[in-house]
Design a protein around this motif. Structure first.
Motif, PDB file in Angstrom:
ATOM      1  N   ALA A  99       0.830  -1.204   0.000  1.00  0.00           N
ATOM      2  CA  ALA A  99       0.000   0.000   0.000  1.00  0.00           C
ATOM      3  C   ALA A  99       0.865   1.256   0.000  1.00  0.00           C
ATOM      4  CB  ALA A  99      -0.932  -0.011   1.210  1.00  0.00           C
ATOM      5  N   GLU A 100       1.944   1.245   0.764  1.00  0.00           N
ATOM      6  CA  GLU A 100       2.841   2.407   0.800  1.00  0.00           C
ATOM      7  C   GLU A 100       3.515   2.625  -0.551  1.00  0.00           C
ATOM      8  OE1 GLU A 100       5.428   1.511   4.025  1.00  0.00           O
ATOM      9  OE2 GLU A 100       3.902   1.880   5.573  1.00  0.00           O
ATOM     10  N   THR A 101       3.831   1.549  -1.229  1.00  0.00           N
ATOM     11  CA  THR A 101       4.434   1.665  -2.556  1.00  0.00           C
ATOM     12  C   THR A 101       3.431   2.232  -3.561  1.00  0.00           C
ATOM     13  OG1 THR A 101       5.888  -0.211  -2.088  1.00  0.00           O
ATOM     14  CG2 THR A 101       5.587   0.373  -4.395  1.00  0.00           C
ATOM     15  N   LEU A 102       2.179   1.868  -3.412  1.00  0.00           N
ATOM     16  CA  LEU A 102       1.130   2.403  -4.282  1.00  0.00           C
ATOM     17  C   LEU A 102       0.852   3.877  -3.990  1.00  0.00           C
ATOM     18  CD1 LEU A 102      -1.270  -0.669  -4.230  1.00  0.00           C
ATOM     19  CD2 LEU A 102      -0.051   0.208  -6.238  1.00  0.00           C
ATOM     20  N   GLY A 103       1.211   4.315  -2.788  1.00  0.00           N
ATOM     21  CA  GLY A 103       1.142   5.728  -2.434  1.00  0.00           C
ATOM     22  C   GLY A 103      -0.261   6.305  -2.447  1.00  0.00           C
ATOM     23  N   GLU A 104      -0.429   7.437  -3.138  1.00  0.00           N
ATOM     24  CA  GLU A 104      -1.701   8.144  -3.136  1.00  0.00           C
ATOM     25  C   GLU A 104      -2.793   7.407  -3.894  1.00  0.00           C
ATOM     26  OE1 GLU A 104      -1.042  12.079  -4.544  1.00  0.00           O
ATOM     27  OE2 GLU A 104       0.126  12.702  -2.778  1.00  0.00           O
ATOM     28  N   ARG A 105      -2.444   6.311  -4.537  1.00  0.00           N
ATOM     29  CA  ARG A 105      -3.475   5.510  -5.191  1.00  0.00           C
ATOM     30  C   ARG A 105      -4.370   4.798  -4.169  1.00  0.00           C
ATOM     31  NH1 ARG A 105       1.231   4.347  -8.144  1.00  0.00           N
ATOM     32  NH2 ARG A 105       1.157   4.951 -10.354  1.00  0.00           N
ATOM     33  N   VAL A 106      -3.922   4.709  -2.935  1.00  0.00           N
ATOM     34  CA  VAL A 106      -4.686   4.041  -1.874  1.00  0.00           C
ATOM     35  C   VAL A 106      -5.210   5.090  -0.900  1.00  0.00           C
ATOM     36  CG1 VAL A 106      -4.626   2.343   0.001  1.00  0.00           C
ATOM     37  CG2 VAL A 106      -3.273   1.960  -2.083  1.00  0.00           C
ATOM     38  N   ARG A 107      -6.508   5.107  -0.702  1.00  0.00           N
ATOM     39  CA  ARG A 107      -7.127   6.013   0.253  1.00  0.00           C
ATOM     40  C   ARG A 107      -7.839   5.184   1.320  1.00  0.00           C
ATOM     41  NH1 ARG A 107     -10.036  10.579  -3.629  1.00  0.00           N
ATOM     42  NH2 ARG A 107      -8.206  11.019  -4.963  1.00  0.00           N
ATOM     43  N   THR A 108      -7.475   5.402   2.552  1.00  0.00           N
ATOM     44  CA  THR A 108      -8.109   4.685   3.662  1.00  0.00           C
ATOM     45  C   THR A 108      -9.197   5.557   4.285  1.00  0.00           C
ATOM     46  OG1 THR A 108      -6.407   5.487   5.179  1.00  0.00           O
ATOM     47  CG2 THR A 108      -6.030   3.344   4.127  1.00  0.00           C
ATOM     48  N   VAL A 135     -19.001   6.809  -8.218  1.00  0.00           N
ATOM     49  CA  VAL A 135     -18.810   6.096  -6.955  1.00  0.00           C
ATOM     50  C   VAL A 135     -19.003   7.082  -5.815  1.00  0.00           C
ATOM     51  CG1 VAL A 135     -17.205   4.714  -5.575  1.00  0.00           C
ATOM     52  CG2 VAL A 135     -17.157   4.544  -8.084  1.00  0.00           C
ATOM     53  N   HIS A 136     -19.955   6.810  -4.951  1.00  0.00           N
ATOM     54  CA  HIS A 136     -20.196   7.666  -3.790  1.00  0.00           C
ATOM     55  C   HIS A 136     -19.386   7.147  -2.608  1.00  0.00           C
ATOM     56  CE1 HIS A 136     -24.047  10.006  -4.953  1.00  0.00           C
ATOM     57  NE2 HIS A 136     -23.344   9.724  -6.029  1.00  0.00           N
ATOM     58  N   VAL A 137     -18.699   8.066  -1.936  1.00  0.00           N
ATOM     59  CA  VAL A 137     -17.771   7.697  -0.861  1.00  0.00           C
ATOM     60  C   VAL A 137     -18.092   8.509   0.386  1.00  0.00           C
ATOM     61  CG1 VAL A 137     -15.345   7.529  -0.183  1.00  0.00           C
ATOM     62  CG2 VAL A 137     -15.992   7.235  -2.598  1.00  0.00           C
ATOM     63  N   ALA A 138     -18.135   7.849   1.523  1.00  0.00           N
ATOM     64  CA  ALA A 138     -18.252   8.520   2.822  1.00  0.00           C
ATOM     65  C   ALA A 138     -16.915   8.390   3.534  1.00  0.00           C
ATOM     66  CB  ALA A 138     -19.361   7.883   3.657  1.00  0.00           C
ATOM     67  N   HIS A 139     -16.311   9.529   3.864  1.00  0.00           N
ATOM     68  CA  HIS A 139     -15.001   9.526   4.506  1.00  0.00           C
ATOM     69  C   HIS A 139     -15.129   9.470   6.027  1.00  0.00           C
ATOM     70  CE1 HIS A 139     -12.614  10.266   0.861  1.00  0.00           C
ATOM     71  NE2 HIS A 139     -13.663  10.969   0.451  1.00  0.00           N
ATOM     72  N   ALA A 140     -14.065   9.029   6.657  1.00  0.00           N
ATOM     73  CA  ALA A 140     -14.077   8.861   8.113  1.00  0.00           C
ATOM     74  C   ALA A 140     -14.319  10.177   8.839  1.00  0.00           C
ATOM     75  CB  ALA A 140     -12.753   8.241   8.568  1.00  0.00           C
ATOM     76  N   ASP A 141     -13.967  11.299   8.207  1.00  0.00           N
ATOM     77  CA  ASP A 141     -14.170  12.601   8.851  1.00  0.00           C
ATOM     78  C   ASP A 141     -15.555  13.182   8.593  1.00  0.00           C
ATOM     79  OD1 ASP A 141     -14.044  13.336   6.212  1.00  0.00           O
ATOM     80  OD2 ASP A 141     -12.216  14.531   6.381  1.00  0.00           O
ATOM     81  N   GLY A 142     -16.443  12.407   7.970  1.00  0.00           N
ATOM     82  CA  GLY A 142     -17.809  12.846   7.730  1.00  0.00           C
ATOM     83  C   GLY A 142     -18.052  13.418   6.345  1.00  0.00           C
ATOM     84  N   ARG A 143     -16.989  13.696   5.591  1.00  0.00           N
ATOM     85  CA  ARG A 143     -17.170  14.235   4.243  1.00  0.00           C
ATOM     86  C   ARG A 143     -17.793  13.194   3.319  1.00  0.00           C
ATOM     87  NH1 ARG A 143     -13.036  14.656   1.276  1.00  0.00           N
ATOM     88  NH2 ARG A 143     -11.620  13.428   2.594  1.00  0.00           N
TER      89      ARG A 143
END
Length: 495
Positions: A99-108, A135-143
């Motif tokens: 995941a670290e090698t993929l960098g910004e391609r991975v969003r947790t 694709v609808h996404v709900a982020h951990a910070d509420g966004r």
């Protein structure tokens, strides 16, 4: 906001587990940009939830080739390919570096809540295939956010949706009310608080797969320890005990997987667990002292237990894909072309036939379910299967159909004859005790786990039958599978 041209968009991959991260690696190898969305706080979040469980596949079988190629320039080296990682090892030593090698391609912390065609619900035909996915996404910070994609690969697995205790596929009456004494995971008995919960207690284990074997072996090990006197397992089986109940033994081409079933057999034979057969749970009632009473569909009432461990498999969460036109099998909830190849009602011996992008496709072009989720409710998924799936899908997306169609995957057989869906047929008992299944195991001592991967010469001549398995005496709980039964599953557990 207007959606950009489809060709300019990335492929959205749902889930940063083994299959999802491997998908991203294969897409990069094909020159296709990707974006991986992970609901959990880290890559491999589901795998980390069973970090205490050891896989029954070796390091040599749980590292994807394209991922290893991507990792190589960072100085990463694969651990000893002959050793067995735990879920925690797999996550820390492979998934996180990838995941670290993929960098910004991975969003947790990015939970996918819905997928559709831009401006088209599932009803609308007009110009549908020309529209990008939204694709609808709900982020951990509420966004909340919407993202556009040229294609969607769902590798979210099934870990979050375990099957219930009820024999009809529905929660047993009272199951939800008894949640404080029920778990749907193999407990980590190295954790002091968890250990105290089960030590000296009577625990029902519902299920008949690798996870149930593991739980029984863990409880037996606890019963033999200084702080576990009085620990007792009650193994709840929906069918009777037969030659295949404890798996394939030494006929299993993954020896650690075979040893797992034999460890469960030892738990029963040594009196650390009692087997209750032909029992389909209808209700779970609370006794006056707080203990739980399991009630069967046939009216049987079992003696009270302190705890219940439900390990009856997993099922896919399809709710966020509801606006897509999926072609799913009515039994397994797996892609219709894949389902006949893995249906336990039709196949025995744990064999999964080679398959790729064609078997994983849907009426909605550009959507693929891969990894554990592709199997729906079917068992015995291995990481190797997921890696080959995403290789084929990525090649198809790149237009290399020759490579995409060249699926060359040979999976190790379980040595078990008779799929799970066959055991309730009238002739099941006779078939199960006949020519295809092995006699009772014999006890032998093993100093160390046997190497994984029987050669072709070691496999039974007919691909199914085998000599009598030998019962492995283990000093500690046997390694458990990265199969989907956990996550998965090699997956896993996901796998």
């Amino acid at each position: 906001m207007n959606a950009p041209a489809t060709t300019e968009l990335p492929v959205v991959v749902i889930g940063a587990g083994p299959a999802g991260l491997a998908a991203a690696a294969h897409l990069i190898d094909q020159g296709i940009e990707s974006l991986v969305l992970e609901a959990g706080p880290t890559a491999g979040a589901a795998v980390r939830e069973w970090s205490h469980v050891r896989l029954f596949s070796t390091w040599g079988e749980v590292v994807d080739p394209a991922a290893e190629k991507l990792l190589a320039p960072t100085g990463w080296t694969r651990p000893d390919p002959a050793t067995y990682p735990s879920g925690g090892d797999w996550a820390d030593l492979y998934l996180q570096p990838l995941a670290e090698t993929l960098g910004e391609r991975v969003r947790t912390g990015a939970q996918v809540t819905g997928v559709s065609r831009t401006g088209r619900d599932r009803i609308v035909d007009a110009d549908r295939d020309a529209q990008p996915f939204v694709v609808h996404v709900a982020h951990a910070d509420g966004r909340e956010e919407r993202l556009f994609a040229r294609a969607v690969i769902d590798a979210s697995g099934t870990w979050a949706t375990p099957s219930p205790a009820g024999g009809s596929g529905l929660p047993a009456l009272g199951e939800k009310a008894a949640a404080d004494r029920i778990t749907y995971r193999v407990p980590d008995l190295k954790d002091r608080a968890v250990r105290a919960r089960y030590a000296g207690k009577r625990t029902a284990v519902i299920g008949s797969g690798a996870s149930a074997f593991t739980a029984l072996a863990y409880l037996a090990d606890l019963a033999k320890s200084d702080d576990g006197a009085g620990t007792k397992g009650v193994w709840i089986l929906r069918r009777g005990i037969s030659g295949s109940t404890f798996g394939g033994g030494t006929a299993d081409q993954l020896p650690a997987r075979g040893a797992l079933g034999l460890a469960a057999k030892a738990a029963v034979d040594e009196g650390h667990a009692d087997a209750v057969t032909g029992f389909r749970t209808e209700a779970i009632e609370r006794a006056d002292d707080g203990c739980l009473v399991l009630v069967g569909e046939d009216g049987r009432r079992l003696d009270p237990v302190d705890e219940v461990i439900v390990l009856t498999g997993f099922r896919p969460d399809l709710s966020f894909l509801d606006e897509l036109r999926l072609g799913l099998d009515e039994r397994l909830q797996a892609p219709v072309e894949l389902a006949p190849l893995i249906d336990p009602n039709q196949h025995s011996c744990g064999t999964a036939y080679p398959h790729g992008h064609r078997e994983l496709s849907h009426p909605e072009q550009g959507v693929y379910l891969v990894g554990m989720k592709s199997y729906g409710r079917a068992p015995t998924f291995l990481a190797l299967t997921g890696y080959e799936q995403v290789r084929s899908v990525a090649a198809a997306m790149a237009g290399d159909l020759q490579s995409a169609d060249r699926v060359e995957l040979t999976l190790p057989e379980t040595g078990v004859c008779g799929g799970a869906g066959l055991f309730d047929t009238p002739d099941a008992a006779e078939a199960d005790s006949g020519g295809c299944c092995a006699p009772a195991p014999q006890l032998v001592q093993l100093g160390a786990p046997a190497p994984v991967g029987a050669s072709a010469e070691q496999a039974p001549a007919d691909g199914c039958c085998a000599p009598a398995p030998q019962l492995v005496q283990l000093g500690a709980p046997a390694p458990v599978g990265a199969s989907a039964e956990q996550a998965p599953a090699d997956g896993c557990c996901g796998s």
